[in-house]
Scaffold this motif. Structure first.
Motif, PDB file in Angstrom:
ATOM      1  N   PRO A 178      31.163 -26.993  33.344  1.00 19.96           N
ATOM      2  CA  PRO A 178      31.762 -27.335  32.055  1.00 19.96           C
ATOM      3  C   PRO A 178      31.247 -28.657  31.506  1.00 19.96           C
ATOM      4  CG  PRO A 178      33.424 -26.481  33.534  1.00 19.96           C
ATOM      5  CD  PRO A 178      32.172 -26.691  34.351  1.00 19.96           C
ATOM      6  N   VAL A 215      28.518 -22.193  36.387  1.00 17.32           N
ATOM      7  CA  VAL A 215      29.595 -22.816  35.627  1.00 17.32           C
ATOM      8  C   VAL A 215      29.589 -24.323  35.841  1.00 17.32           C
ATOM      9  CG1 VAL A 215      32.073 -22.847  35.203  1.00 17.32           C
ATOM     10  CG2 VAL A 215      30.941 -20.708  35.875  1.00 17.32           C
ATOM     11  N   ALA A 271      29.502 -24.181  29.577  1.00 20.29           N
ATOM     12  CA  ALA A 271      30.886 -23.785  29.815  1.00 20.29           C
ATOM     13  C   ALA A 271      31.804 -24.886  29.290  1.00 20.29           C
ATOM     14  CB  ALA A 271      31.115 -23.563  31.308  1.00 20.29           C
ATOM     15  N   TYR A 327      36.526 -11.462  28.719  1.00 28.93           N
ATOM     16  CA  TYR A 327      35.784 -12.197  27.699  1.00 28.93           C
ATOM     17  C   TYR A 327      36.551 -12.184  26.389  1.00 28.93           C
ATOM     18  CZ  TYR A 327      34.131  -7.568  26.162  1.00 28.93           C
ATOM     19  OH  TYR A 327      34.052  -6.261  25.731  1.00 28.93           O
ATOM     20  N   PRO A 333      22.857 -17.140  28.379  1.00 29.37           N
ATOM     21  CA  PRO A 333      23.847 -18.160  28.004  1.00 29.37           C
ATOM     22  C   PRO A 333      23.449 -18.812  26.681  1.00 29.37           C
ATOM     23  CG  PRO A 333      23.220 -18.426  30.303  1.00 29.37           C
ATOM     24  CD  PRO A 333      22.269 -17.435  29.690  1.00 29.37           C
ATOM     25  N   LYS A 357      34.840 -15.272  30.701  1.00 33.18           N
ATOM     26  CA  LYS A 357      35.696 -16.082  31.558  1.00 33.18           C
ATOM     27  C   LYS A 357      34.921 -16.466  32.818  1.00 33.18           C
ATOM     28  CE  LYS A 357      39.037 -15.552  28.715  1.00 33.18           C
ATOM     29  NZ  LYS A 357      39.224 -16.602  27.717  1.00 33.18           N
ATOM     30  N   ALA A 358      34.841 -17.743  33.095  1.00 34.87           N
ATOM     31  CA  ALA A 358      34.003 -18.270  34.177  1.00 34.87           C
ATOM     32  C   ALA A 358      34.339 -17.679  35.539  1.00 34.87           C
ATOM     33  CB  ALA A 358      34.115 -19.789  34.219  1.00 34.87           C
ATOM     34  N   VAL A 364      38.444 -21.464  31.438  1.00 39.67           N
ATOM     35  CA  VAL A 364      37.068 -21.950  31.433  1.00 39.67           C
ATOM     36  C   VAL A 364      36.218 -20.750  31.039  1.00 39.67           C
ATOM     37  CG1 VAL A 364      35.177 -22.962  32.757  1.00 39.67           C
ATOM     38  CG2 VAL A 364      37.536 -23.577  33.298  1.00 39.67           C
ATOM     39  N   SER A 365      35.426 -20.925  29.988  1.00 41.85           N
ATOM     40  CA  SER A 365      34.573 -19.819  29.555  1.00 41.85           C
ATOM     41  C   SER A 365      33.167 -20.316  29.275  1.00 41.85           C
ATOM     42  CB  SER A 365      35.168 -19.132  28.324  1.00 41.85           C
ATOM     43  OG  SER A 365      35.304 -20.048  27.264  1.00 41.85           O
ATOM     44  N   LEU A 366      32.258 -19.364  29.247  1.00 40.74           N
ATOM     45  CA  LEU A 366      30.838 -19.640  29.061  1.00 40.74           C
ATOM     46  C   LEU A 366      30.340 -18.737  27.940  1.00 40.74           C
ATOM     47  CD1 LEU A 366      28.388 -21.165  30.331  1.00 40.74           C
ATOM     48  CD2 LEU A 366      28.148 -19.256  31.894  1.00 40.74           C
ATOM     49  N   TYR A 422      32.501 -14.977  24.762  1.00 41.67           N
ATOM     50  CA  TYR A 422      32.872 -16.054  25.675  1.00 41.67           C
ATOM     51  C   TYR A 422      33.407 -15.435  26.957  1.00 41.67           C
ATOM     52  CZ  TYR A 422      32.274 -18.889  21.538  1.00 41.67           C
ATOM     53  OH  TYR A 422      31.743 -19.505  20.430  1.00 41.67           O
ATOM     54  N   TYR A 466      36.257 -26.103  29.085  1.00 44.23           N
ATOM     55  CA  TYR A 466      37.676 -25.909  29.342  1.00 44.23           C
ATOM     56  C   TYR A 466      38.379 -25.775  27.992  1.00 44.23           C
ATOM     57  CZ  TYR A 466      36.870 -28.049  33.951  1.00 44.23           C
ATOM     58  OH  TYR A 466      36.423 -28.346  35.206  1.00 44.23           O
TER      59      TYR A 466
END
Length: 135
Positions: free
Chosen positions: A108, A106, A23, A83, A19, A96-97, A41-43, A94, A25
């Motif tokens: 955020p 996750v 994360a 992603y 990572p 997708k969570a 929501v992505s990480l 990035y 929004y």
């Protein structure tokens, strides 16, 4: 810890690597449309440790409201968004969570594009809730 993600049908599996931040929004119109929901929501993960370990992805590239080109990668079988990548940040992807096998990762830390936020994105406290589907 090995961080893995997959699509709905399981044909695409991803080894995410390390990572690169928290994360978040995103409420922009593009993210709403690509998820079919109120936000995404992505990480972020470092690109040098990220790889698709099984299956094939398809992609769609578009210039976003930010003015930057974004490529959204998805499963061509089930359509799951997986992603996003961008030439502006070639060192990051990035993920997708909702695709992560371990949802506890996750947490955020912020929201972006709140000017585009839809009124129904907040779940009302008094809304009836069911532990499984409503019967």
């Amino acid at each position: 810890m090995k961080i893995v993600a997959s699509c709905l049908c399981g044909s695409v599996r991803i080894s995410c690597g390390t990572p690169a931040g928290p994360a978040a929004y995103c409420h922009c119109e593009d993210c709403r449309r690509c998820t079919g929901s109120a936000f995404t929501v992505s990480l972020p993960f470092r690109a040098d440790g990220f790889r698709v370990i099984s299956g094939e992805t398809d992609s769609f590239t578009k210039v976003a409201d930010s003015g930057h080109e974004l490529t959204r990668h998805f499963c061509p079988n089930c359509g799951s968004p997986l992603y996003t990548s961008s030439p502006k940040h070639p060192d990051l992807v990035y993920v997708k969570a909702g695709t992560l096998d371990n949802s506890a990762l996750v947490q955020p830390a912020y929201q972006s594009w709140c000017q585009s936020k839809v009124a129904w994105s907040t779940i009302g406290i008094g809304l009836p809730s069911y532990s499984k589907g409503r019967t």
